[in-house]
Design a protein around this motif. Structure first.
Motif, PDB file in Angstrom:
ATOM      1  N   ARG A   1       3.449   1.833  11.571  1.00  0.00           N
ATOM      2  CA  ARG A   1       3.828   1.267  10.273  1.00  0.00           C
ATOM      3  C   ARG A   1       5.350   1.298  10.256  1.00  0.00           C
ATOM      4  NH1 ARG A   1       1.568  -0.741   5.212  1.00  0.00           N
ATOM      5  NH2 ARG A   1      -0.393   0.236   5.794  1.00  0.00           N
ATOM      6  N   ASP A   2       5.983   0.261   9.742  1.00  0.00           N
ATOM      7  CA  ASP A   2       7.441   0.240   9.613  1.00  0.00           C
ATOM      8  C   ASP A   2       7.857   1.343   8.643  1.00  0.00           C
ATOM      9  OD1 ASP A   2      10.118  -0.337   8.975  1.00  0.00           O
ATOM     10  OD2 ASP A   2       9.793  -2.495   9.078  1.00  0.00           O
ATOM     11  N   TYR A   3       8.791   2.199   9.047  1.00  0.00           N
ATOM     12  CA  TYR A   3       9.229   3.296   8.182  1.00  0.00           C
ATOM     13  C   TYR A   3       9.698   2.801   6.818  1.00  0.00           C
ATOM     14  CZ  TYR A   3       9.074   6.591  12.091  1.00  0.00           C
ATOM     15  OH  TYR A   3       8.667   7.389  13.119  1.00  0.00           O
ATOM     16  N   HIS A   4      10.235   1.610   6.785  1.00  0.00           N
ATOM     17  CA  HIS A   4      10.697   1.037   5.514  1.00  0.00           C
ATOM     18  C   HIS A   4       9.548   0.921   4.502  1.00  0.00           C
ATOM     19  CE1 HIS A   4      13.118  -1.273   2.744  1.00  0.00           C
ATOM     20  NE2 HIS A   4      12.180  -2.198   2.714  1.00  0.00           N
ATOM     21  N   GLU A   5       8.331   0.795   5.000  1.00  0.00           N
ATOM     22  CA  GLU A   5       7.176   0.674   4.104  1.00  0.00           C
ATOM     23  C   GLU A   5       6.829   1.979   3.404  1.00  0.00           C
ATOM     24  OE1 GLU A   5       3.906  -1.998   5.536  1.00  0.00           O
ATOM     25  OE2 GLU A   5       5.095  -1.914   7.388  1.00  0.00           O
TER      26      GLU A   5
ATOM     27  N   LYS B   1      -2.450   7.950   1.037  1.00  0.00           N
ATOM     28  CA  LYS B   1      -3.648   7.375   1.664  1.00  0.00           C
ATOM     29  C   LYS B   1      -4.122   6.136   0.923  1.00  0.00           C
ATOM     30  CE  LYS B   1      -7.046   7.628   4.690  1.00  0.00           C
ATOM     31  NZ  LYS B   1      -6.813   7.471   6.127  1.00  0.00           N
ATOM     32  N   SER B   2      -3.992   6.132  -0.410  1.00  0.00           N
ATOM     33  CA  SER B   2      -4.443   4.981  -1.193  1.00  0.00           C
ATOM     34  C   SER B   2      -3.549   3.759  -0.976  1.00  0.00           C
ATOM     35  CB  SER B   2      -4.507   5.331  -2.681  1.00  0.00           C
ATOM     36  OG  SER B   2      -3.207   5.490  -3.220  1.00  0.00           O
ATOM     37  N   ARG B   3      -2.346   3.965  -0.469  1.00  0.00           N
ATOM     38  CA  ARG B   3      -1.403   2.863  -0.261  1.00  0.00           C
ATOM     39  C   ARG B   3      -1.108   2.592   1.214  1.00  0.00           C
ATOM     40  NH1 ARG B   3      -0.921   5.635  -4.679  1.00  0.00           N
ATOM     41  NH2 ARG B   3      -0.263   4.645  -6.632  1.00  0.00           N
ATOM     42  N   LEU B   4      -1.253   3.627   2.016  1.00  0.00           N
ATOM     43  CA  LEU B   4      -0.982   3.542   3.455  1.00  0.00           C
ATOM     44  C   LEU B   4      -2.196   4.109   4.185  1.00  0.00           C
ATOM     45  CD1 LEU B   4       2.571   5.122   3.143  1.00  0.00           C
ATOM     46  CD2 LEU B   4       2.130   2.697   3.599  1.00  0.00           C
ATOM     47  N   PRO B   5      -3.163   3.282   4.530  1.00  0.00           N
ATOM     48  CA  PRO B   5      -4.424   3.778   5.099  1.00  0.00           C
ATOM     49  C   PRO B   5      -4.262   4.583   6.387  1.00  0.00           C
ATOM     50  CG  PRO B   5      -4.545   1.414   4.669  1.00  0.00           C
ATOM     51  CD  PRO B   5      -3.153   1.848   4.359  1.00  0.00           C
TER      52      PRO B   5
END
Length: 118
Positions: A51-55, A95-99
């Motif tokens: 995942r891009d760290y910016h996310e 977890k709810s935003r980044l699976p």
């Protein structure tokens, strides 16, 4: 499995009201918290990332707006705001935003860590 992590910081107070009155943590006190979010994936995305760290910037905003320089008992609405409790709370939020979230670690002091990893 590919794993990445990112560290975040905030300062806040809390009080562990469930402890005996003579316990030092029963008194109002504060910490400079460190939170580490760990993400994992079996395959990298098309950019070569888990995942891009910016996310993870929305999590930083969440901490800054809701936790930094606040009293955690009031923020979370209960008397047992431990590092373990915070690790679970932050894990659920991530977890709810980044699976890809697999764990969250919380440090209150340089020598102590609590982790939530289902």
């Amino acid at each position: 499995m590919f794993r990445i992590s990112k560290e975040f910081h905030f300062s806040a107070s809390h009080q562990l009201c469930q402890l005996p009155p003579d316990h030092q943590c029963a008194r109002l006190h504060g910490h400079n918290y460190i939170v580490v979010v760990e993400l994992a994936a079996a395959k990298l995305n098309s950019f070569g990332f888990v995942r891009d760290y910016h996310e993870l910037a929305p999590f930083k905003r969440y901490l800054d707006e809701n936790f930094d320089h606040r009293h955690l008992n009031e923020v979370l609405g209960h008397d047992a705001v431990t590092a373990e409790c915070l690790a679970r709370h932050f894990y659920d939020w991530c977890k709810s935003r980044l699976p890809e979230t697999v764990a969250v670690r919380v440090s209150e002091t340089p020598k102590t860590w609590a982790e939530y990893r289902p």
